[in-house]
Motif scaffolding. Structure first.
Motif, PDB file in Angstrom:
ATOM      1  N   MET A  86       0.840  -1.185   0.000  1.00 26.00           N
ATOM      2  CA  MET A  86       0.000   0.000   0.000  1.00 26.00           C
ATOM      3  C   MET A  86       0.883   1.245   0.000  1.00 26.00           C
ATOM      4  SD  MET A  86      -2.465   1.128   3.152  1.00 26.00           S
ATOM      5  CE  MET A  86      -1.606   2.258   4.217  1.00 26.00           C
ATOM      6  N   SER A  87       0.783   2.020  -1.043  1.00 25.54           N
ATOM      7  CA  SER A  87       1.573   3.246  -1.116  1.00 25.54           C
ATOM      8  C   SER A  87       0.681   4.443  -0.828  1.00 25.54           C
ATOM      9  CB  SER A  87       2.199   3.396  -2.501  1.00 25.54           C
ATOM     10  OG  SER A  87       2.852   4.646  -2.591  1.00 25.54           O
ATOM     11  N   LEU A  88       1.213   5.365  -0.061  1.00 18.85           N
ATOM     12  CA  LEU A  88       0.497   6.610   0.223  1.00 18.85           C
ATOM     13  C   LEU A  88       1.054   7.770  -0.592  1.00 18.85           C
ATOM     14  CD1 LEU A  88       0.225   6.348   4.115  1.00 18.85           C
ATOM     15  CD2 LEU A  88      -1.617   6.072   2.464  1.00 18.85           C
ATOM     16  N   PRO A 107      -2.793  10.278   6.227  1.00 18.40           N
ATOM     17  CA  PRO A 107      -3.844  10.005   7.220  1.00 18.40           C
ATOM     18  C   PRO A 107      -3.612  10.851   8.478  1.00 18.40           C
ATOM     19  CG  PRO A 107      -2.983   7.947   6.312  1.00 18.40           C
ATOM     20  CD  PRO A 107      -2.089   9.058   5.827  1.00 18.40           C
ATOM     21  N   ASP A 108      -4.639  11.550   8.907  1.00 16.92           N
ATOM     22  CA  ASP A 108      -4.509  12.411  10.085  1.00 16.92           C
ATOM     23  C   ASP A 108      -4.638  11.576  11.349  1.00 16.92           C
ATOM     24  OD1 ASP A 108      -4.050  14.818  11.359  1.00 16.92           O
ATOM     25  OD2 ASP A 108      -6.164  15.423  11.348  1.00 16.92           O
ATOM     26  N   PHE A 109      -4.060  12.076  12.423  1.00 19.72           N
ATOM     27  CA  PHE A 109      -4.114  11.393  13.711  1.00 19.72           C
ATOM     28  C   PHE A 109      -3.800  12.382  14.818  1.00 19.72           C
ATOM     29  CE2 PHE A 109       0.262  10.948  12.181  1.00 19.72           C
ATOM     30  CZ  PHE A 109       0.978  11.447  13.264  1.00 19.72           C
ATOM     31  N   THR A 110      -4.153  12.007  16.028  1.00 22.46           N
ATOM     32  CA  THR A 110      -3.745  12.718  17.238  1.00 22.46           C
ATOM     33  C   THR A 110      -3.213  11.667  18.196  1.00 22.46           C
ATOM     34  OG1 THR A 110      -5.453  14.405  16.943  1.00 22.46           O
ATOM     35  CG2 THR A 110      -4.510  14.196  19.153  1.00 22.46           C
ATOM     36  N   VAL A 145      -2.262   4.107  14.214  1.00 23.03           N
ATOM     37  CA  VAL A 145      -1.631   5.001  13.241  1.00 23.03           C
ATOM     38  C   VAL A 145      -0.697   4.198  12.328  1.00 23.03           C
ATOM     39  CG1 VAL A 145      -0.129   7.015  12.946  1.00 23.03           C
ATOM     40  CG2 VAL A 145      -1.901   7.019  14.719  1.00 23.03           C
ATOM     41  N   ALA A 146       0.060   3.274  12.908  1.00 19.83           N
ATOM     42  CA  ALA A 146       0.925   2.415  12.087  1.00 19.83           C
ATOM     43  C   ALA A 146       0.090   1.669  11.040  1.00 19.83           C
ATOM     44  CB  ALA A 146       1.694   1.431  12.971  1.00 19.83           C
ATOM     45  N   ARG A 147      -1.104   1.207  11.414  1.00 14.51           N
ATOM     46  CA  ARG A 147      -1.984   0.526  10.451  1.00 14.51           C
ATOM     47  C   ARG A 147      -2.421   1.483   9.349  1.00 14.51           C
ATOM     48  NH1 ARG A 147      -4.337  -1.333  15.106  1.00 14.51           N
ATOM     49  NH2 ARG A 147      -3.398  -3.311  15.677  1.00 14.51           N
ATOM     50  N   GLN A 148      -2.768   2.739   9.711  1.00  9.86           N
ATOM     51  CA  GLN A 148      -3.194   3.726   8.703  1.00  9.86           C
ATOM     52  C   GLN A 148      -2.092   3.958   7.668  1.00  9.86           C
ATOM     53  OE1 GLN A 148      -4.432   6.856  11.737  1.00  9.86           O
ATOM     54  NE2 GLN A 148      -5.812   7.305  10.055  1.00  9.86           N
ATOM     55  N   TYR A 149      -0.833   3.849   8.111  1.00 14.50           N
ATOM     56  CA  TYR A 149       0.301   4.089   7.222  1.00 14.50           C
ATOM     57  C   TYR A 149       0.850   2.787   6.625  1.00 14.50           C
ATOM     58  CZ  TYR A 149       0.356   9.015   8.213  1.00 14.50           C
ATOM     59  OH  TYR A 149       0.008  10.347   8.275  1.00 14.50           O
ATOM     60  N   GLY A 150       0.197   1.674   6.926  1.00 14.81           N
ATOM     61  CA  GLY A 150       0.576   0.398   6.327  1.00 14.81           C
ATOM     62  C   GLY A 150       1.871  -0.187   6.864  1.00 14.81           C
ATOM     63  N   VAL A 151       2.267   0.199   8.087  1.00 15.38           N
ATOM     64  CA  VAL A 151       3.549  -0.278   8.619  1.00 15.38           C
ATOM     65  C   VAL A 151       3.416  -1.091   9.906  1.00 15.38           C
ATOM     66  CG1 VAL A 151       4.848   1.568   7.480  1.00 15.38           C
ATOM     67  CG2 VAL A 151       4.050   1.902   9.841  1.00 15.38           C
TER      68      VAL A 151
END
Length: 152
Positions: free
Chosen positions: A1-3, A9-12, A98-104
């Motif tokens: 999955m490339s971003l 993806p936003d996060f807090t 967040v790691a999941r949102q970035y595919g890592v």
């Protein structure tokens, strides 16, 4: 999955800086270098994050902030930062969302992979690199500073 070329993806997340950090709060002001790493106090991470922290002035000059992200708690982050002189904010992604949102995310090991994302001032991912193995560390701060220079 490339971003690449996509809105980041936003996060807090809670931060060693005291206040929670929201990625979108940098939009329009700073580029952001997100450095995902597996574990505080591990050998390669204890080389990588101090190296990025040591180049903080160079990143600031290029209009960027560096944020370290992993699944460890703020308590662990603070102890590690104190021991290794790490001054960049370390963010606690304890559930790996967040790691999941970035595919890592490496869910079976409960950690994130080692990866770097460069997000421009508009909030778009302009560079991404995920190491093949968590013990690899090939994208050094100088390379990321080179990518920042290309953004102008």
């Amino acid at each position: 999955m490339s971003l690449l070329g996509q809105p980041a993806p936003d996060f807090t997340l809670p931060s060693t800086g005291g206040d929670p950090v929201t990625l979108s709060s940098y939009r329009g002001h700073n580029h952001v270098v997100l450095v995902f790493y597996p574990l505080d106090f591990s050998p390669v991470c204890s080389m990588q994050l101090p190296e990025y922290s040591g180049r903080q002035d160079d990143f600031a000059e290029a209009g960027a902030v560096v944020l370290g992200v992993n699944r460890d708690s703020l308590y662990t982050h603070k102890a590690w930062a104190a021991e290794y002189g790490i001054e960049v904010p370390l963010l606690a992604d304890m559930n790996l969302n967040v790691a999941r949102q970035y595919g890592v995310a490496i869910d079976d090991r409960g950690i994130s992979g080692r990866a770097v994302f460069l997000i421009d001032k508009a909030g778009v991912v302009r560079f991404e690199h995920t190491e093949a193995k968590t013990g690899d560390y090939t994208v050094r701060p100088g390379a990321v500073l080179g990518k920042l220079a290309e953004l102008g």
